[in-house]
Every structure is written in C-alpha cells, then in structure tokens.
Design an enzyme around this catalytic site. Structure first.
Site, mmCIF file in Angstrom:
data_model
loop_
_atom_site.group_PDB
_atom_site.id
_atom_site.type_symbol
_atom_site.label_atom_id
_atom_site.label_comp_id
_atom_site.label_asym_id
_atom_site.label_seq_id
_atom_site.Cartn_x
_atom_site.Cartn_y
_atom_site.Cartn_z
ATOM 1 N N ASN A 1 0.809 -1.213 0.000
ATOM 2 C CA ASN A 1 0.000 0.000 0.000
ATOM 3 C C ASN A 1 0.847 1.269 0.000
ATOM 4 O O ASN A 1 0.367 2.333 -0.399
ATOM 5 C CB ASN A 1 -0.927 -0.001 1.224
ATOM 6 C CG ASN A 1 -1.674 1.306 1.389
ATOM 7 O OD1 ASN A 1 -2.530 1.652 0.579
ATOM 8 N ND2 ASN A 1 -1.321 2.058 2.429
ATOM 9 N N TYR B 1 3.187 9.952 -11.164
ATOM 10 C CA TYR B 1 2.410 9.106 -10.267
ATOM 11 C C TYR B 1 1.620 8.052 -11.038
ATOM 12 O O TYR B 1 1.687 6.858 -10.739
ATOM 13 C CB TYR B 1 1.457 9.960 -9.429
ATOM 14 C CG TYR B 1 0.576 9.137 -8.512
ATOM 15 C CD1 TYR B 1 1.095 8.587 -7.346
ATOM 16 C CD2 TYR B 1 -0.759 8.902 -8.826
ATOM 17 C CE1 TYR B 1 0.296 7.819 -6.502
ATOM 18 C CE2 TYR B 1 -1.563 8.137 -7.997
ATOM 19 C CZ TYR B 1 -1.037 7.602 -6.832
ATOM 20 O OH TYR B 1 -1.830 6.836 -6.013
ATOM 21 N N LYS C 1 2.139 3.898 -11.182
ATOM 22 C CA LYS C 1 1.102 2.944 -10.798
ATOM 23 C C LYS C 1 0.753 1.993 -11.939
ATOM 24 O O LYS C 1 0.428 0.821 -11.713
ATOM 25 C CB LYS C 1 -0.140 3.706 -10.320
ATOM 26 C CG LYS C 1 0.048 4.384 -8.963
ATOM 27 C CD LYS C 1 0.372 3.382 -7.876
ATOM 28 C CE LYS C 1 0.399 4.007 -6.496
ATOM 29 N NZ LYS C 1 0.663 3.021 -5.432
#
Length: 293
Positions: free
Chosen positions: A127, A194, A198
């Site tokens: 996470n 970002y 991901k």
C-alpha cells in the site's frame, strides 16, 4: 463559476465494469464473515501508518488474522496503528516496523524481523506510495519526477521480492499479493509520474502471478478515498471509504480468485457480479495491461 452540479459518482460509474458499484463495505465482502477467516495467518501491510493502510490493517484484524506486520516510514506511525488495532483486537500479535521500502537493505532487515517473530507470512498488501508535486513533463525536475518510481515501483519490488523469498521456504503454502495502484485509465495533466508509476505496478503484478504458480497476485485501485494525498480537484468525488478497500483485500486473500489472478480490479466493483462472470476472463486478457476496460 459553473452552475452545473457535481456528480460525485461520475468517475466511479464511468470506470465500473459491473452494473452495481459500491463506495463502502457491503454484506458480500464483510471481513468478519466466517468464510473470510484468516485465522493462523500473517498479513504484511506497507504504508500502514494512516488512511487506507490503517483501514486495511483493521480489516485483516476483523478477519481474525493471527499476526499483522505494519511497515511504515516512521516508527511513530506504525506504533500508533499498532496501538489502535490492539485496543480493539487484543489477541492479535503485531509487529510494527519503520522501513524505507526504497532501501533494499532496510527491507531485508525488516524481513529478518518478520521471520524471527512469525516464521512466515501469507498475505502482502503493498500500500505504501508517494505522490510527487504536480508539474507538466516539459517543466518537471527529472529527479522529482523519478521519485515516484523509487517508492511506488522500486520499493514495491523490494518488498515483494523479500516476501517471495520468505514464501519460497515453505512453497506448499498458498500466498496472496495485493498491489495498490490507482485509477490508471485517467490521464490528469501534471500527474504523469504518479500515474505512470502505478501503471508500472499493474504490469509488475502480472509478472508476479506469471512467475509464481503458488502465489495469487492482484492490482487493486481503492477508488477515490479522501486522504492527505487527495488533490483538491478530486475531493468532490472522494466518497469511497478506506474500509471498502480493506474489505476487498481480505476478500482477495481469503478467496484467491483464480480468474482475477494477475489482473487489475477496482474496490468499487461488485465482487458477487464478477464471480458470475468468471468465463469472461478465463480465455482473455481482460483487466490486464493493454486490455483495461
């Protein structure tokens, strides 16, 4: 200023492949249900110091997990989560560790501690993540731009590799890896580092599944949860609860659905409906990189 009312479900509805979507925990995935029991199992959670990570830890505590490993950047944040969880679930053994996951040696030391306390672990939830300041590509500082990859990709690789090496010592035990990604179908200007990092994690998940037959691996978008990382422009849409994400990670750890192995899914999607559509995925690359719906 526009007079058009904001629809908080706009992105959630547009990104859902199931007829029904959820923004909070629902009966079918309630972590405390007996069929989702994680008794005698150990779950590792990175980025467990607050928000989504802390909610994931609590969901696994609700599932009756034997042990929790809370990995955070600072000792104070992991200890705070430990204190909160133990106040409600006193019987759970909790190991709180401060670890910079971008530091491979630090990760190795943490896994030595995990092995010493628990011997093994069954579920890993990656996470931990960072969000570099937004900037258009032409105007960005390359070091700042790349910093998202150091934690989100390299750090995830460090932790996952250490988990797989630990798992290899008892290959008969089935394991689960859940990698938190994002709504990677979106392309918000100035946020390239970002979202690309991901997307890389989603492909990384496919490799974990392909290389490890006894490991089920999933990349999971939490939807839009209001956290310290939520941009102002997304706040009107941030109606998903962190508890929803936590419940889905328990569901994946308990059921280990083969038809979703190596694939991307969203916490918003109706898990019961997905179960009825297993044949849609069995002979296709749906929900893999290049085939996102």
């Amino acid at each position: 200023m526009s007079d058009c009312p904001i629809d908080p479900d706009q992105f959630t509805r547009e990104g859902s492949i199931t007829k029904t979507y959820y923004r909070d925990v629902y009966s079918a995935i309630e972590p405390s249900k007996p069929e989702f029991s994680q008794a005698d199992k150990v779950t590792i959670i990175t980025g467990a110091g607050n928000g989504i990570g802390r909610a994931i830890a609590r969901s696994h505590a609700q599932s009756g997990v034997k042990g929790l490993v809370l990995i955070t950047l600072t000792k104070s944040s992991s200890e705070e989560t430990k204190k909160i969880i133990q106040a409600e679930f006193a019987s759970i053994e909790i190991l709180a560790l401060s670890t910079d996951i971008a530091d491979e040696k630090a990760v190795a030391r943490s896994f030595d501690a995990i092995k010493e306390k628990f011997g093994t672990a069954h579920t890993l939830v990656n996470n931990a993540g960072v969000f570099a300041p937004g900037a258009a590509i032409a105007e960005s500082d390359s070091a700042v731009w790349w910093s998202d990859f150091e934690t989100n990709v390299r750090g995830t690789c460090h932790v996952t590799a250490a988990f797989l090496r630990l798992a290899a010592q008892s290959p008969e035990v089935k394991r689960t890896v859940v990698n938190m990604i994002s709504s990677i179908a979106l392309t918000p200007p100035t946020l390239s580092s970002y979202f690309i990092s991901k997307l890389s994690v989603a492909k990384f998940t496919e490799f974990v599944a392909a290389e490890n037959p006894h490991v089920s691996a999933y990349s999971l978008s939490p939807g839009i949860v209001l956290t310290s990382m939520t941009l102002d422009s997304f706040k009107p849409f941030a109606k998903d609860t962190a508890e929803l994400t936590g419940a889905v990670t328990v569901y994946l750890a308990a059921k280990r659905p083969g038809y979703l192995n190596g694939r991307h899914l969203s916490a918003n999607w109706d898990m019961e409906e997905l179960e009825t559509r297993q044949s849609d995925f069995a002979s296709s690359d749906k929900l893999k990189v290049g085939q996102f719906v």
